[in-house]
Design a protein around this motif. Structure first.
Motif, PDB file in Angstrom:
ATOM      1  N   ASN A 196      47.959  43.811  38.672  1.00  0.00           N
ATOM      2  CA  ASN A 196      48.436  42.887  37.645  1.00  0.00           C
ATOM      3  C   ASN A 196      48.170  41.489  38.179  1.00  0.00           C
ATOM      4  OD1 ASN A 196      50.491  41.084  36.213  1.00  0.00           O
ATOM      5  ND2 ASN A 196      50.674  43.006  35.071  1.00  0.00           N
ATOM      6  N   GLY A 197      47.202  40.810  37.606  1.00  0.00           N
ATOM      7  CA  GLY A 197      46.709  39.566  38.169  1.00  0.00           C
ATOM      8  C   GLY A 197      47.563  38.362  37.847  1.00  0.00           C
ATOM      9  N   HIS A 198      47.345  37.312  38.629  1.00  0.00           N
ATOM     10  CA  HIS A 198      47.985  36.023  38.345  1.00  0.00           C
ATOM     11  C   HIS A 198      47.455  35.491  37.019  1.00  0.00           C
ATOM     12  CE1 HIS A 198      50.117  32.358  39.101  1.00  0.00           C
ATOM     13  NE2 HIS A 198      49.018  31.638  39.198  1.00  0.00           N
ATOM     14  N   GLY A 199      46.143  35.530  36.829  1.00  0.00           N
ATOM     15  CA  GLY A 199      45.486  35.342  35.534  1.00  0.00           C
ATOM     16  C   GLY A 199      46.034  34.267  34.634  1.00  0.00           C
TER      17      GLY A 199
ATOM     18  N   PRO B 133      47.524  47.917  31.199  1.00  0.00           N
ATOM     19  CA  PRO B 133      47.495  47.075  30.000  1.00  0.00           C
ATOM     20  C   PRO B 133      46.284  46.158  30.034  1.00  0.00           C
ATOM     21  CG  PRO B 133      49.164  46.289  31.518  1.00  0.00           C
ATOM     22  CD  PRO B 133      48.637  47.569  32.088  1.00  0.00           C
ATOM     23  N   PRO B 134      45.808  45.730  28.879  1.00  0.00           N
ATOM     24  CA  PRO B 134      44.585  44.928  28.855  1.00  0.00           C
ATOM     25  C   PRO B 134      44.841  43.449  29.119  1.00  0.00           C
ATOM     26  CG  PRO B 134      45.361  45.293  26.628  1.00  0.00           C
ATOM     27  CD  PRO B 134      46.299  46.052  27.533  1.00  0.00           C
ATOM     28  N   THR B 135      43.750  42.722  29.306  1.00  0.00           N
ATOM     29  CA  THR B 135      43.774  41.268  29.236  1.00  0.00           C
ATOM     30  C   THR B 135      43.467  40.898  27.790  1.00  0.00           C
ATOM     31  OG1 THR B 135      43.031  40.992  31.519  1.00  0.00           O
ATOM     32  CG2 THR B 135      42.706  39.131  30.032  1.00  0.00           C
TER      33      THR B 135
ATOM     34  N   ILE C   2      34.707  41.219  37.625  1.00  0.00           N
ATOM     35  CA  ILE C   2      35.576  42.344  37.928  1.00  0.00           C
ATOM     36  C   ILE C   2      36.028  42.929  36.591  1.00  0.00           C
ATOM     37  CG2 ILE C   2      37.718  41.002  37.978  1.00  0.00           C
ATOM     38  CD1 ILE C   2      38.588  42.670  40.410  1.00  0.00           C
ATOM     39  N   ASP C   3      36.431  44.172  36.587  1.00  0.00           N
ATOM     40  CA  ASP C   3      36.884  44.807  35.347  1.00  0.00           C
ATOM     41  C   ASP C   3      38.277  44.301  35.002  1.00  0.00           C
ATOM     42  OD1 ASP C   3      37.675  46.440  33.256  1.00  0.00           O
ATOM     43  OD2 ASP C   3      36.842  48.270  34.139  1.00  0.00           O
ATOM     44  N   VAL C   4      38.367  43.442  33.973  1.00  0.00           N
ATOM     45  CA  VAL C   4      39.647  42.832  33.604  1.00  0.00           C
ATOM     46  C   VAL C   4      40.277  43.548  32.406  1.00  0.00           C
ATOM     47  CG1 VAL C   4      39.008  40.606  34.569  1.00  0.00           C
ATOM     48  CG2 VAL C   4      38.539  41.074  32.151  1.00  0.00           C
ATOM     49  N   VAL C   5      39.877  44.758  32.135  1.00  0.00           N
ATOM     50  CA  VAL C   5      40.443  45.605  31.071  1.00  0.00           C
ATOM     51  C   VAL C   5      40.398  44.881  29.721  1.00  0.00           C
ATOM     52  CG1 VAL C   5      42.282  47.271  30.574  1.00  0.00           C
ATOM     53  CG2 VAL C   5      42.052  46.339  32.881  1.00  0.00           C
ATOM     54  N   PRO C   6      39.223  44.467  29.267  1.00  0.00           N
ATOM     55  CA  PRO C   6      39.136  43.818  27.960  1.00  0.00           C
ATOM     56  C   PRO C   6      39.206  44.839  26.835  1.00  0.00           C
ATOM     57  CG  PRO C   6      36.951  44.050  28.910  1.00  0.00           C
ATOM     58  CD  PRO C   6      37.922  44.569  29.936  1.00  0.00           C
ATOM     59  N   GLY C   7      39.698  44.429  25.705  1.00  0.00           N
ATOM     60  CA  GLY C   7      39.619  45.250  24.505  1.00  0.00           C
ATOM     61  C   GLY C   7      40.743  46.220  24.270  1.00  0.00           C
TER      62      GLY C   7
ATOM     63  N   LEU D  11      41.910  44.998  36.859  1.00  0.00           N
ATOM     64  CA  LEU D  11      42.695  43.770  37.009  1.00  0.00           C
ATOM     65  C   LEU D  11      42.946  43.201  35.626  1.00  0.00           C
ATOM     66  CD1 LEU D  11      43.675  41.259  38.845  1.00  0.00           C
ATOM     67  CD2 LEU D  11      41.384  40.362  38.420  1.00  0.00           C
ATOM     68  N   SER D  12      44.219  42.975  35.274  1.00  0.00           N
ATOM     69  CA  SER D  12      44.491  42.382  33.965  1.00  0.00           C
ATOM     70  C   SER D  12      45.624  41.377  34.055  1.00  0.00           C
ATOM     71  CB  SER D  12      44.836  43.468  32.932  1.00  0.00           C
ATOM     72  OG  SER D  12      46.078  44.088  33.216  1.00  0.00           O
ATOM     73  N   SER D  13      45.742  40.541  33.027  1.00  0.00           N
ATOM     74  CA  SER D  13      46.691  39.433  33.015  1.00  0.00           C
ATOM     75  C   SER D  13      47.735  39.585  31.921  1.00  0.00           C
ATOM     76  CB  SER D  13      45.956  38.107  32.823  1.00  0.00           C
ATOM     77  OG  SER D  13      46.870  37.057  32.570  1.00  0.00           O
ATOM     78  N   THR D  14      48.992  39.699  32.319  1.00  0.00           N
ATOM     79  CA  THR D  14      50.098  39.725  31.353  1.00  0.00           C
ATOM     80  C   THR D  14      50.284  38.354  30.707  1.00  0.00           C
ATOM     81  OG1 THR D  14      51.183  41.440  32.669  1.00  0.00           O
ATOM     82  CG2 THR D  14      52.556  40.259  31.095  1.00  0.00           C
ATOM     83  N   LYS D  15      49.901  37.300  31.421  1.00  0.00           N
ATOM     84  CA  LYS D  15      50.047  35.930  30.884  1.00  0.00           C
ATOM     85  C   LYS D  15      49.212  35.726  29.631  1.00  0.00           C
ATOM     86  CE  LYS D  15      51.061  33.776  35.381  1.00  0.00           C
ATOM     87  NZ  LYS D  15      50.855  34.929  36.274  1.00  0.00           N
TER      88      LYS D  15
END
Length: 773
Positions: free
Chosen positions: A293-296, A355-357, A369-374, A323-327
């Motif tokens: 869970n990234g700082h993102g 969860p996705p970005t 990097i794979d940021v879980v888009p979509g 790697l994805s961003s909850t922000k």
């Protein structure tokens, strides 16, 4: 002292976010990739680059009614409601004794809304109620949370800006491992305010659209608000009471960039050290971590730096890591981000779903990097990581695991010793000067105005050109730290020094800089926001300045436990060293005064009635290191930090137990932790500072703890003044100028009934732990 190794587990969680009240809406929204960043309804938004934020969409009303109806602080309300959910889910609130419960609370802005309201009231000629003034302090919020649930154990506040929530979890883990509590309510809270918007707007950090982390074309962050609270306990406690075990906290990593006040190291060097340390402390290989869970944040500099850090830490395994961003969905919750994002990380593990970005636009080659888009993605992993990086270069990574799947390394128990001291005060800038002032005190020296006379130390003062962006708090922290490192013989260590850390304690924090930044906003609006001042309004700015100026890039944190802040910082640093996270830590404790501080002290009933109370400015430094490290380099330890105890009165805002029960529990716990009896401690450095009711409570407690002995009780703060959060440091500087010959117990307390007792002894080997001095 040998300790039973026990797993630290998450037994309950609660949240208040832009998705609404509760853990369920948070997780459902995050899993679905929904975006709750909307037009702000509760604040005027003229003058900012954006009209959007992750605003809590409904009124939040906690069950606790211990505050006047006229005084409401949203950060506190968010935290209380999230805490109610977490405690109910854990089932431990009624079975773990109240004195074995504690709070570790994180925030970036504390009660900034209360502070802004108080300033507006003062400007209109209406004195603000003292409760509102108190709620500016992070420690007051922590103490009210403890009081709301009747807790009597440790109560600490942590403020490392946007990494605060993660730091709170790390410190709570060590308190539990070392037996200072059986269960802790841990988390963070922050609320939206015009001041926060004005500050980030002045730095040109806000995006006019919902943040799009890791995307090419991203243009800034979205602010958010809310709270996340977790119940942490030892696995044996959870098992004994059939409490839920949602996940384990396997480890953590902390580091300082030592690079810039607001920008990350461009290669993510400090962040990478935090990630590597978290994996090592949990005994986990990079290939065992399937999700981060990234700082993102969505800013141009932060996202590439984080991806670079992950790639450095994970190496060839980066390709297998999500790697994805909850922000991207709820905005940046500042001090609460680490807690809320840890909750999402735990849920991701439990449901094996990343969860996705949200809002992803198109790939950025600098964020490869794979940021879980979509949309969300299925996981198959036993461990997951949560990253948080902050202003002043404070980095934190927390490693979570599925229950019982991974064995973590055992914590160490090496003795921790004091090897360096420094003292700056109203009339002294050396240890010798402090001792001379103490020997020569007289009633005439007890001036009521000892705020702005701090001499500093010309040898360690910053050149005029370097002072422009460093406030007085930061300057005194740098001076005290440099002097203490020199006293310890560490001044010549190669820089940067990734194995030397800085853990700072401050009671008032950057109140002077906050006042300097906020007053023009109140008077004239957001266009007056000063981007040179805003970075100094975070409590950990001074620690960041120490890291930057002195090249200390090891572990870092900032404790804000009011008048007990220095003691709290010492205890946290001791825990970090025993865990093997550093070779040495310098612990500065600093406080300065401004008009707002004078107003607050004049309104607090106990202080306003105490003609004998003299607050002072001060900057003190203490170097701690493991005994083996000190001896290996030929250092002569001044004392061993043998143990500590923490307790709280839990009575409400600005209240304390006049019978001294909290004082008593803290002292008894400290003696037990140091494996000493009262008869073995012939000397006490009292907390007494001239506030009659508070001093009387402490003396009553001393009488009960030391009822069959007659220790020599010193009251240095009654004569030299109280340097607010640096009181414990003042006592240590007086007690350990020369190597200790006998044990000493040092008391520190906050006006809201938080008590910390520290025991120092002569340096002991394994064979003489029972020596009677």
């Amino acid at each position: 002292m040998s300790k039973t190794i026990d797993r630290i587990v998450v037994s309950g969680m609660g949240a208040v976010t832009a998705f609404g009240i509760g853990l369920e809406p948070l997780w459902e929204g995050a899993r679905a990739g929904a975006v709750a960043i909307r037009p702000v309804a509760g604040l005027p938004m003229a003058g900012y680059r954006t009209k959007l934020a992750g605003e809590v969409p409904e009124d939040v009303k906690p069950s606790y009614d211990g505050l006047s109806g006229a005084v409401r602080e949203p950060s506190l309300d968010f935290a209380l409601v999230a805490a109610e959910e977490a405690l109910a889910a854990s089932g431990l609130a009624g079975v773990v004794p109240p004195e074995r419960w504690g709070v570790v609370f994180a925030t970036c802005n504390g009660g900034l809304v209360s502070g802004e309201q108080a300033l507006r009231a003062e400007a209109s000629g209406q004195p603000a109620p003292f409760e509102q003034l108190l709620l500016v302090s992070p420690q007051t919020i922590a103490e009210v949370i403890g009081a709301a649930f009747g807790f009597g154990g440790p109560v600490l506040s942590v403020n490392t800006a946007c990494a605060s929530g993660a730091h709170a979890i790390a410190h709570a883990v060590e308190l539990l491992r070392d037996g200072h509590a059986d269960a802790l309510l841990v988390g963070g809270s922050d609320s939206l305010s015009g001041v926060t918007f004005a500050g980030f707007n002045s730095l040109e950090s806000l995006s006019p659209n919902p943040a799009a982390p890791y995307s090419k074309g991203r243009d800034g962050l979205s602010l958010g608000e809310g709270s996340g609270m977790l119940v942490l306990t030892r696995a044996t406690i959870a098992a004994a009471h059939d409490a839920p075990v949602l996940a384990e906290v396997l480890g953590y990593g902390l580091s300082a960039d030592g690079y810039h006040a607001t920008a990350p190291h461009p290669e993510g060097a400090g962040a990478a050290r935090a990630i590597v340390a978290a994996l090592a402390s949990g005994g986990v290989r990079p290939d065992e971590v399937g999700y981060v869970n990234g700082h993102g944040t969505g800013t141009p500099k932060n996202d590439p730096a984080e991806v670079a850090a992950v790639r450095t830490a994970f190496g060839d395994d980066t390709a297998k890591t999500l790697l994805s961003s909850t922000k991207s969905m709820i905005g940046h919750l500042l001090g609460a981000a680490g807690a809320v994002e840890s909750i999402v990380t735990v849920q991701a593990l439990r449901e094996q779903t990343a969860p996705p970005t949200a809002g992803f636009l198109e790939p950025d080659p600098h964020c490869a990097i794979d940021v879980v888009p979509g949309g969300s993605r299925t996981l198959d992993t036993a461990a997951a990581l949560s990253n948080n990086f902050a202003f002043a270069g404070a980095n934190a990574s927390i490693l979570f695991g599925l229950p019982g799947r991974i064995e973590s390394p055992a914590p160490g128990d090496e003795p921790i010793v004091i090897t360096g001291l420094a003292a700056l005060g109203p009339d002294w800038n050396t240890l010798a000067g402090l001792h001379a002032a103490y020997r020569d005190y007289s009633a005439a020296d007890r001036r009521s105005e000892r705020f702005a006379a701090l001499l500093g130390n010309p040898e360690w003062e910053l050149p005029p050109r370097e002072r422009r962006r460093v406030d007085r708090l930061g300057r005194y922290a740098i001076m005290a730290s440099a002097m203490a490192l020199a006293d310890a013989g560490l001044a010549g260590t190669e820089r940067p020094a990734p194995r030397i850390g800085v853990v700072l304690g401050t009671g008032l924090g950057p109140l002077a800089s906050i006042e300097e930044f906020v007053v023009p906003l109140v008077d004239s609006g957001p266009e007056t926001a000063n981007p040179a001042v805003f970075p100094n309004t975070v409590y950990n700015a001074a620690a960041g300045q120490v890291a930057m100026k002195l090249g200390l890039t090891g572990v870092t944190s900032t404790l804000t436990a009011a008048h007990a802040a220095g003691a709290a910082a010492l205890c946290v640093a001791r825990d970090l060293l025993r865990r093997g996270t550093a070779d040495a830590i310098v612990v500065p404790a600093v406080d300065t005064f401004c008009a707002a501080a004078r107003t607050a002290y004049g309104r607090l009933p106990a202080f306003a009635r105490s003609a004998e109370y003299v607050p002072t400015e001060g900057g003190y430094g203490i170097v701690l290191e493991p005994l083996s490290k000190a001896l290996a380099r030929g250092a002569v330890p001044r004392a061993e930090f043998a143990g500590f105890g923490m307790a709280s009165d839990g009575l409400g805002i600005g209240e304390f137990d006049t019978d001294g029960k909290g004082f008593e529990r803290a002292m008894r716990a400290a003696l037990a932790h140091a494996e000493l009896t009262a008869a073995q401690v012939p000397r006490i450095q009292s907390n007494a500072a001239g506030v009659e009711a508070f001093d009387t409570a402490e003396f009553a407690a001393i009488g009960r703890v030391f009822d069959s002995t007659e220790p020599f009780v010193e009251t240095p703060k009654r004569w030299l003044g109280e340097p607010v959060g640096a009181g414990a440091h003042l006592a240590v500087a007086l007690a350990a100028e020369q190597p200790l010959a006998q044990p000493v117990l040092i008391n520190s307390s906050s006006p809201g009934g938080t008590h910390i007792s520290v025991v120092l002894t002569p340096v002991r080997t394994a064979d003489d732990r029972s020596t009677s001095w």
